[in-house]
Structure formats: C-alpha cells, structure tokens
Design a protein around this motif. Structure first.
Motif, PDB file in Angstrom:
ATOM      1  N   LEU B  24      -5.582   0.612   0.091  1.00  0.00           N
ATOM      2  CA  LEU B  24      -5.101   1.273   0.581  1.00  0.00           C
ATOM      3  C   LEU B  24      -3.454   0.104  -0.595  1.00  0.00           C
ATOM      4  CD1 LEU B  24      -4.300   1.106   3.932  1.00  0.00           C
ATOM      5  CD2 LEU B  24      -3.294   2.790   2.174  1.00  0.00           C
ATOM      6  N   ASN B  25      -3.189  -1.042  -0.832  1.00  0.00           N
ATOM      7  CA  ASN B  25      -2.816  -2.192  -1.915  1.00  0.00           C
ATOM      8  C   ASN B  25      -2.427  -1.030  -3.187  1.00  0.00           C
ATOM      9  OD1 ASN B  25      -2.355  -3.950  -0.216  1.00  0.00           O
ATOM     10  ND2 ASN B  25      -3.797  -5.714  -1.332  1.00  0.00           N
ATOM     11  N   THR B  28      -0.306   2.283  -2.254  1.00  0.00           N
ATOM     12  CA  THR B  28       1.369   2.172  -1.394  1.00  0.00           C
ATOM     13  C   THR B  28       2.193   1.134  -2.366  1.00  0.00           C
ATOM     14  OG1 THR B  28       0.682  -0.012  -0.179  1.00  0.00           O
ATOM     15  CG2 THR B  28       0.580   1.565   1.132  1.00  0.00           C
ATOM     16  N   SER B  29       1.705   0.733  -3.266  1.00  0.00           N
ATOM     17  CA  SER B  29       2.528   0.240  -4.438  1.00  0.00           C
ATOM     18  C   SER B  29       3.132   1.348  -5.790  1.00  0.00           C
ATOM     19  CB  SER B  29       2.424  -1.534  -5.029  1.00  0.00           C
ATOM     20  OG  SER B  29       2.025  -2.060  -4.669  1.00  0.00           O
ATOM     21  N   PHE B  31       3.826   4.096  -4.397  1.00  0.00           N
ATOM     22  CA  PHE B  31       4.195   5.280  -3.677  1.00  0.00           C
ATOM     23  C   PHE B  31       6.223   4.523  -3.397  1.00  0.00           C
ATOM     24  CE2 PHE B  31       1.035   7.688  -2.711  1.00  0.00           C
ATOM     25  CZ  PHE B  31       1.927   9.450  -2.436  1.00  0.00           C
ATOM     26  N   VAL B  32       5.572   2.921  -3.091  1.00  0.00           N
ATOM     27  CA  VAL B  32       6.769   2.710  -3.366  1.00  0.00           C
ATOM     28  C   VAL B  32       7.756   2.861  -4.287  1.00  0.00           C
ATOM     29  CG1 VAL B  32       7.973   0.137  -3.170  1.00  0.00           C
ATOM     30  CG2 VAL B  32       6.431   0.822  -1.006  1.00  0.00           C
ATOM     31  N   GLY B  33       7.008   2.129  -5.993  1.00  0.00           N
ATOM     32  CA  GLY B  33       7.672   2.449  -6.756  1.00  0.00           C
ATOM     33  C   GLY B  33       8.421   3.171  -7.309  1.00  0.00           C
ATOM     34  N   ILE B  36      11.767   4.663  -4.538  1.00  0.00           N
ATOM     35  CA  ILE B  36      12.920   3.568  -5.277  1.00  0.00           C
ATOM     36  C   ILE B  36      13.102   4.452  -6.720  1.00  0.00           C
ATOM     37  CG2 ILE B  36      13.149   1.407  -6.852  1.00  0.00           C
ATOM     38  CD1 ILE B  36      11.138   0.245  -5.123  1.00  0.00           C
ATOM     39  N   PHE B  54       9.759   3.515 -12.726  1.00  0.00           N
ATOM     40  CA  PHE B  54       9.579   3.091 -11.478  1.00  0.00           C
ATOM     41  C   PHE B  54       8.282   3.368 -11.363  1.00  0.00           C
ATOM     42  CE2 PHE B  54      13.695   1.621 -11.274  1.00  0.00           C
ATOM     43  CZ  PHE B  54      13.317   0.118 -10.968  1.00  0.00           C
ATOM     44  N   LEU B  57       5.918   1.216 -12.791  1.00  0.00           N
ATOM     45  CA  LEU B  57       6.572  -0.240 -12.284  1.00  0.00           C
ATOM     46  C   LEU B  57       5.030  -0.723 -11.218  1.00  0.00           C
ATOM     47  CD1 LEU B  57       9.856  -1.309 -13.466  1.00  0.00           C
ATOM     48  CD2 LEU B  57       7.215  -1.900 -14.591  1.00  0.00           C
ATOM     49  N   GLY B  58       5.036   0.473 -10.798  1.00  0.00           N
ATOM     50  CA  GLY B  58       4.454   0.670  -9.109  1.00  0.00           C
ATOM     51  C   GLY B  58       2.767   0.752  -9.212  1.00  0.00           C
TER      52      GLY B  58
END
Lengths: 228, 88
Positions: B24-25, B28-29, B31-33, B36, B54, B57-58
C-alpha cells in the motif's frame, strides 16, 4: 455489506431505530465498542487487588505486554505516548472482533472511522515532533545531504501525507473484505462454510489492529528521535 | 500477550504483517503526489506540468518507502540468522 445479498439484521441499529435515533451504523458501533471497553475497564478496576485475578489479571497482562513492547522500541520516551497507542490498539481490536459476532458490525469497516483515527495519528505524531524539536523538526524532512534538500523535501512531505491514507485504506480494506467474504460464504454454505473462516479472520483482525498500532508507534518513534 | 499465542510461528506472522504494509505504501504515495499536483495545477493554472512533476515525485517517494521497508526487513533477517548462528 456486499451488494445484492440480503441485508443482515444489526442489533444495535435496530435498537437505536426503535428509540427513534437515526445514527449511521459505523458511529453506532463505534459507540458500542467504546461502551464495551468502558464497562470492561470499570469492571476490571472496581476491585483492585495486589495479586490480580480474573479481568484485572487479563488487562494487566495485555497492557503490561504492550507497554514493554513500546518501551523496547521507542525507549523511555515511549511511556509518554503509550496511553494513546494503547487506547488505539484496544479500540481497533474490539471494533474488528465485534464484527465477527452475528448481529453486530465492525465500526472499522467504514472509511470514516478509519480516516478519523489515521488523521488523529498524523496530527499527533507531528504535534510531538514540533513539541520535541520546535522549528528544527523540519530537519526530519530534509534527507541526509544538504544538496539533496530540494528533491527530498517534497518527497518526504508526500510520503508523510501518504501515511494516513495508507493506514485508512489498509484497515478498511482488510475488515470490509473479510465481511464480504463471510457474507458470500454464508450465502454458499451457511455455517459450515463460514465456521473455518472465523479462525482465519479472528487472527487477521488481531494482526490488522496490531499493524495499525505498530505503524503508529514507528511514526511516533520517527518524530521523537533525532533527525539523521 | 494473547496475540503471540494465536500463531506460534513468529515468521509467518511477520510475513503477513510486512505483506500488508509494503504494497500500500507504493500506491498511496503515488496517489498523494497525483492529488497534490492536480490541486496545485488548478490553483496556479499551470496545467499539466505540476501534475506530472508531482506524480513522478510521488512515485519516487513510494519506491523510497518500499526500499527503506525492505532494507529494514533484510536487516532484521540478517540479525536473526546471526543470532541462530551463535546459538548453534
């Protein structure tokens, strides 16, 4: 529950409806888990004895074991954050396990409950980081070398923001998935089909509660320690 | 702890835990990137550039998380093997 299957009878929901309160199921069951824990805590501490028996013994064993685990991992500083971690663990494990009782539902099978807990965790460890290090907390986000800062800063911020999201989705996915599997197996072969799964899922419920607890502990450890 | 007795085999338990943490890490990273970048684009009106930056970067952040996690697991493995070696 899974779409297309008959809706199960949820006892707490039915009870609240009959009183005339319309509360969403996950909130009602979160209250139910809280009430259960408060009553058990009250019963365990009502007659405290030097040599614990029964319920007091059980709670001393569980909480003592968790506390030594936290202190082993974070160090003596861990005692300050232990109440938060322990409450989280007990609530999640209760919430997960009451989902296996027929007529009850898990509060943790809803994104809202999990997101509330995960965002609390996020705010809590950043609060401790700011309290411990003040403005120097930003060093935790800057990586090992000064020339890597422009690259590392956004990366670290993204990975910190991803933490509450992954905590939420992990707990939600596991618990909701379990319930869907149970409902489907019950539709295929009532009782015979679901009974063996109860062992697997009671284990998985404990593991998910423990994973949430352990990740929170690791995040708190990261914000309490020196940046490196 | 009650939990320790549920599965006696510590390695199985750790494997289940790591498996549910690792995957999941990464997702989710990313998706968060992406999110943002999307909001920054909407705010600054620089479509599609910040979103792409981004997103990359994510993805990097996700892989970094997985890399750190795997490093921790392999170190724990190594420590365990050495511990067994001393026992023998």
């Amino acid at each position: 529950m899974a779409g297309g299957l008959p809706h199960p009878v949820l006892l707490v929901d039915v009870a609240l409806e009959s009183v005339g309160l319309h509360i969403p199921s996950h909130v009602a069951y979160a209250w139910f888990a809280m009430a259960l824990l408060i009553v058990l805590g009250f019963l365990a501490t009502r007659k405290m004895a030097m040599v614990p028996t029964g319920l007091q013994n059980f709670f001393e064993l569980a909480i003592g074991g968790l506390e030594s685990f936290v202190v082993e991992n974070i160090g003596e500083k861990g005692r300050k954050v232990f109440p938060f971690l322990c409450a989280l663990f007990l609530f999640i494990i209760t919430g997960n396990l009451i989902g296996l009782v027929p007529g009850l539902d898990s509060p943790t099978n809803n994104v809202n409950t999990n997101a509330a807990m995960a965002i609390t965790v996020f705010l809590y460890y950043n609060f401790w980081g700011l309290k411990m290090w003040g403005p120097g907390y930003i060093k935790h986000f800057m990586g090992p070398f000064w020339w890597l800062v422009p690259l590392m800063l956004p990366i670290e911020i993204i990975s910190h923001l991803a933490r509450p999201l992954s905590l939420t989705l992990r707990l939600f996915g596991n618990i909701r998935g379990e319930e869907i599997v149970l409902a489907l197996l019950f539709a295929l072969a009532p009782v015979i089909g679901t009974f063996p799964m109860y062992f697997l899922f009671s284990l998985a419920d404990c593991i998910q509660a423990f994973v949430f607890f352990m990740l929170t502990m690791i995040y708190l450890k990261g914000s309490l320690e020196h940046a490196h | 702890m009650v939990f320790n007795r549920l599965i006696k085999d510590r390695q199985t338990r750790d494997a289940i835990m790591n498996a549910s943490v690792l995957g999941l890490n990464l997702v989710t990273s990313t998706f968060v990137g992406l999110i943002i970048g999307w909001f920054l684009d909407k705010w600054l009106g620089t479509k599609p550039w910040l979103l792409l930056v981004f997103l990359v970067l994510g993805i990097i952040a996700g892989f970094k998380n997985v890399f750190m996690e795997v490093k921790k697991i392999s170190e724990a493995d190594k420590a365990e093997h050495e511990g067994h070696g001393q026992d023998d």
